[in-house]
Write an enzyme that holds these catalytic residues in place. Structure first.
Site, PDB file in Angstrom:
ATOM      1  N   HIS A 125       6.367   3.749  -6.733  1.00 31.21           N
ATOM      2  CA  HIS A 125       4.939   3.436  -6.754  1.00 31.21           C
ATOM      3  C   HIS A 125       4.598   2.468  -5.634  1.00 31.21           C
ATOM      4  O   HIS A 125       5.359   1.555  -5.329  1.00 31.21           O
ATOM      5  CB  HIS A 125       4.501   2.853  -8.108  1.00 31.21           C
ATOM      6  CG  HIS A 125       5.347   1.719  -8.585  1.00 31.21           C
ATOM      7  ND1 HIS A 125       6.563   1.910  -9.190  1.00 31.21           N
ATOM      8  CD2 HIS A 125       5.158   0.373  -8.533  1.00 31.21           C
ATOM      9  CE1 HIS A 125       7.082   0.740  -9.505  1.00 31.21           C
ATOM     10  NE2 HIS A 125       6.259  -0.215  -9.099  1.00 31.21           N
ATOM     11  N   HIS A 153       1.958  -0.353  -4.506  1.00 40.25           N
ATOM     12  CA  HIS A 153       0.924  -1.276  -4.984  1.00 40.25           C
ATOM     13  C   HIS A 153      -0.154  -1.394  -3.918  1.00 40.25           C
ATOM     14  O   HIS A 153       0.153  -1.508  -2.720  1.00 40.25           O
ATOM     15  CB  HIS A 153       1.504  -2.676  -5.203  1.00 40.25           C
ATOM     16  CG  HIS A 153       2.481  -2.795  -6.318  1.00 40.25           C
ATOM     17  ND1 HIS A 153       2.124  -3.175  -7.585  1.00 40.25           N
ATOM     18  CD2 HIS A 153       3.827  -2.590  -6.366  1.00 40.25           C
ATOM     19  CE1 HIS A 153       3.189  -3.219  -8.359  1.00 40.25           C
ATOM     20  NE2 HIS A 153       4.244  -2.864  -7.647  1.00 40.25           N
TER      21      HIS A 153
HETATM   22  P1  5GP Z   1       6.977  -3.033 -10.176  1.00 34.71           P
HETATM   23  O1  5GP Z   1       7.264  -4.405 -10.689  1.00 34.71           O
HETATM   24  O2  5GP Z   1       7.933  -2.007 -10.720  1.00 34.71           O
HETATM   25  O3  5GP Z   1       6.851  -2.964  -8.671  1.00 34.71           O
HETATM   26  O4  5GP Z   1       5.515  -2.682 -10.676  1.00 34.71           O
HETATM   27  C1  5GP Z   1       5.257  -1.988 -11.841  1.00 34.71           C
HETATM   28  C2  5GP Z   1       3.769  -2.097 -12.055  1.00 34.71           C
HETATM   29  O5  5GP Z   1       3.404  -1.168 -13.055  1.00 34.71           O
HETATM   30  C3  5GP Z   1       3.332  -3.477 -12.526  1.00 34.71           C
HETATM   31  O6  5GP Z   1       2.340  -3.989 -11.643  1.00 34.71           O
HETATM   32  C4  5GP Z   1       2.796  -3.221 -13.909  1.00 34.71           C
HETATM   33  O7  5GP Z   1       1.685  -4.027 -14.218  1.00 34.71           O
HETATM   34  C5  5GP Z   1       2.437  -1.757 -13.873  1.00 34.71           C
HETATM   35  N1  5GP Z   1       2.514  -1.088 -15.160  1.00 34.71           N
HETATM   36  C6  5GP Z   1       3.532  -1.174 -16.047  1.00 34.71           C
HETATM   37  N2  5GP Z   1       3.277  -0.391 -17.121  1.00 34.71           N
HETATM   38  C7  5GP Z   1       2.081   0.212 -16.888  1.00 34.71           C
HETATM   39  C8  5GP Z   1       1.291   1.129 -17.633  1.00 34.71           C
HETATM   40  O8  5GP Z   1       1.625   1.571 -18.730  1.00 34.71           O
HETATM   41  N3  5GP Z   1       0.120   1.535 -17.074  1.00 34.71           N
HETATM   42  C9  5GP Z   1      -0.291   1.075 -15.847  1.00 34.71           C
HETATM   43  N4  5GP Z   1      -1.459   1.517 -15.399  1.00 34.71           N
HETATM   44  N5  5GP Z   1       0.426   0.206 -15.127  1.00 34.71           N
HETATM   45  C10 5GP Z   1       1.599  -0.226 -15.631  1.00 34.71           C
END
Ligand code: 5GP
Ligand code: ZN
Length: 142
Positions: A102, A104
């Site tokens: 993903h 951001h």
């Molecule tokens: P990471 O830390 O893996 O780079 O980012 C994961 C992102 O996914 C975080 O910003 C978190 O807030 C978001 N996230 C986690 N679970 C969900 C969800 O169920 N729905 C949405 N829309 N975002 C999520």
């Protein structure tokens, strides 16, 4: 290990859990982050389950790159923040929590409380040129 069966983003793609979708096409989907670090924080993902940059198909990534620019411009047009951070974490050590690639898209403003934290003294000495040359050579020939 990653598993698309119980992957939260795969569930969003399949419509099994709700998300505030911005756009989608056959290869990708963009939706609002449920725990935004700033107003307008959203995510862009491939619909197919890839863990991160280490395994993503390069043609899918090319498409995602174009969509990332489009989404970043849309967010900028709507919110007019001072800046927008695009970031992707590859692996736990980089802060990746959801093991589905993903990007951001994070609106930023001067003086906001969010940001990468570097050690306070990290710019006191530059890295030795030999070390930089050696790493550059390793990356060149990898
Ligand atoms: P990471 O830390 O893996 O780079 O980012 C994961 C992102 O996914 C975080 O910003 C978190 O807030 C978001 N996230 C986690 N679970 C969900 C969800 O169920 N729905 C949405 N829309 N975002 C999520
Ligand atoms: Zn997934």
């Amino acid at each position: 290990m990653s598993n698309s069966e119980n992957c939260i983003f795969c569930k969003i793609v399949k419509g099994e859990i709700p998300a505030s979708v911005i756009f989608e096409d056959d290869q990708c989907m963009a939706f609002m982050d449920i725990f935004p670090v700033s107003k307008g924080h959203c995510l862009l993902i491939p619909k197919e389950h890839y863990v991160n940059m280490m395994d993503v198909d390069l043609d899918v990534l090319a498409h995602l790159s174009k969509k990332l620019a489009e989404l970043t411009r849309k967010v900028h047009k709507v919110l007019r923040p001072d800046g927008i951070l695009n970031s992707v974490a590859n692996g736990k050590g980089a802060g990746q929590e959801v093991p589905h690639l993903h990007f951001h898209i994070i609106p930023r403003n001067v003086g906001d409380p969010f940001g990468f934290r570097f050690p306070p003294d990290y710019r006191e000495s530059m890295a030795p040129r030999e070390e930089l040359d050696s790493l550059a050579e390793k990356f060149r020939s990898a």
